[in-house]
Design an enzyme around this catalytic site. Structure first.
Site: not given
Length: 400
Positions: A140, A145
């Protein structure tokens, strides 16, 4: 003086358009009126980060209030419902979409946005992972974010055992949060790097006209650059057919293969955009207080923020474009009836029309090779040339 040099000239079959050595050709673009055509809506509650959010399906997202649409500027909007009254114990509608085609190792992804979601309880992400295996297999990559009123973007990798980042003052400009990428370490925070530029996230990002994030995924390293709007280089704005990252300078984050076997730990990546609310990171009382969102000890993130629609006026992505450049001419389809399903079928698919080698293409390549040889001879050099068919392309090899 001419030394011994070998050059590889790559040409497409139709038009024989040259691609510069060291550049990565454009594979697909998400932009304008067709931006949402090749995405799957998650269509379920947030069952991964325990957020107080319902990730709506496509029909709900296009109803009133619209949560995904193209605005008057031609940009894609992905937002949290900032209109509806949510009854107590119900979750608020928002969006999570996944790309229907994957990004293989050997790719560059350019994300151009003018606004990123922010606000108390807001937890947006622009990320990618391998949906064809069980997470964290296939890896990932978190590109954008953040939570609440955080001022700088955070990036991270999440992997199986055997991947870490080395602290460096020269390889990248960001600040290391944790060095282990292994998902069982550090409460699964990953090997994170915080961008040192405070205009990389939140209100400052929007006020500055946004910017561009570039992610390069190859066997040697995973690199992420951030450019403020006024600093976006011509190598990006002019990358209509291919892109070359060699002039980009030091990235904000870099995870080298010396400490992370990228070819083993990372598979074809599905792109993901989502905005959840509260949850296991943004909703923690200590995190809320640390990121500009005070909360009473007797209350919860849900009670304080989720029930108030006006809290989400800035909880939206505004995206000018997403461009995928790749040395691979094909990708894997990940479309399914529900992105929330734990399994999906996939078949290889080409992103361009099928092309066949014909005698005219071979003749064109041969003529081009002969022309190169003649030019070199007239300049006093000796050039050996040849043309070879590789898949659907002709490669002309030239040796000085």
């Amino acid at each position: 003086m001419l030394g011994k040099t070998t050059a590889v000239l790559s040409a497409t079959l139709i038009g024989l358009t040259a691609v510069k050595a060291g550049s990565t050709p454009l594979l697909r673009t998400y932009s304008g009126s067709t931006f949402f055509d090749n995405w799957t809506y998650y269509g379920n509650y947030d069952n991964t980060t325990e957020g107080d959010a319902i990730f709506v399906n496509a029909s709900t997202a296009s109803a009133s209030p619209e949560l995904t649409y193209i605005n008057d500027a031609g940009n894609a909007i992905i937002r949290v419902d900032n209109v509806s009254t949510v009854a107590y114990n119900y979750k608020r509608d928002t969006v999570k979409i996944l790309s229907q085609e994957t990004v293989p190792v050997g790719s560059v992804v350019v994300f151009d946005a003018t606004h990123l979601p922010y606000g108390c309880s807001v937890w947006p992400a622009w990320w990618m992972y391998d949906t064809q295996v069980t997470w964290p297999e296939g890896g990932e990559i978190d590109i954008i974010e953040g939570v609440n009123l955080q001022t700088s973007n955070q990036m991270a990798l999440h992997t199986e055992s055997g991947c870490s980042i080395t602290t460096s003052t020269t390889a990248y400009t960001g600040i290391v949060n944790d060095t282990s990428c292994y998902y069982e370490d550090n409460d699964n925070s990953g090997c994170g790097i915080t961008v040192s530029n405070t205009k990389s996230y939140g209100a400052a990002f929007a006020e500055n006209g946004g910017g561009v994030f570039v992610t390069e995924l190859n066997d040697d390293a995973i690199s992420i650059w951030f450019f403020e709007r006024q600093d976006v280089p011509a190598a990006i704005t002019n990358a209509t057919d291919s892109i070359d990252t060699s002039s980009f300078g030091t990235p904000a984050g870099l995870w080298a293969s010396d400490n992370c076997d990228i070819s083993t730990l990372f598979g074809p990546q599905t792109l993901v955009l989502d905005i959840t609310l509260c949850g296991t990171w943004a909703g923690e009382a200590s995190v809320l207080n640390e990121t500009g969102c005070p909360i009473d000890s007797s209350s919860t993130c849900y009670e304080t923020y989720v029930l108030d629609a006006s809290n989400y006026d800035n909880a939206y992505f505004e995206i000018a474009s997403i461009k995928v450049y790749s040395n691979s001419t094909s990708s894997t389809s990940t479309s399914s009836s529900s992105a929330a399903s734990s399994s999906s079928s996939s078949t290889p698919s080409s992103t361009s029309a099928s092309r066949k080698l014909t005698s005219s293409h071979v003749a064109s390549a041969t003529a081009a090779a002969a022309s190169l040889a003649a030019s070199a001879t007239s300049a006093g050099a000796r050039l050996t040339v040849g043309a070879v068919a590789v898949g659907g392309a002709l490669l002309m090899l030239a040796t000085l």
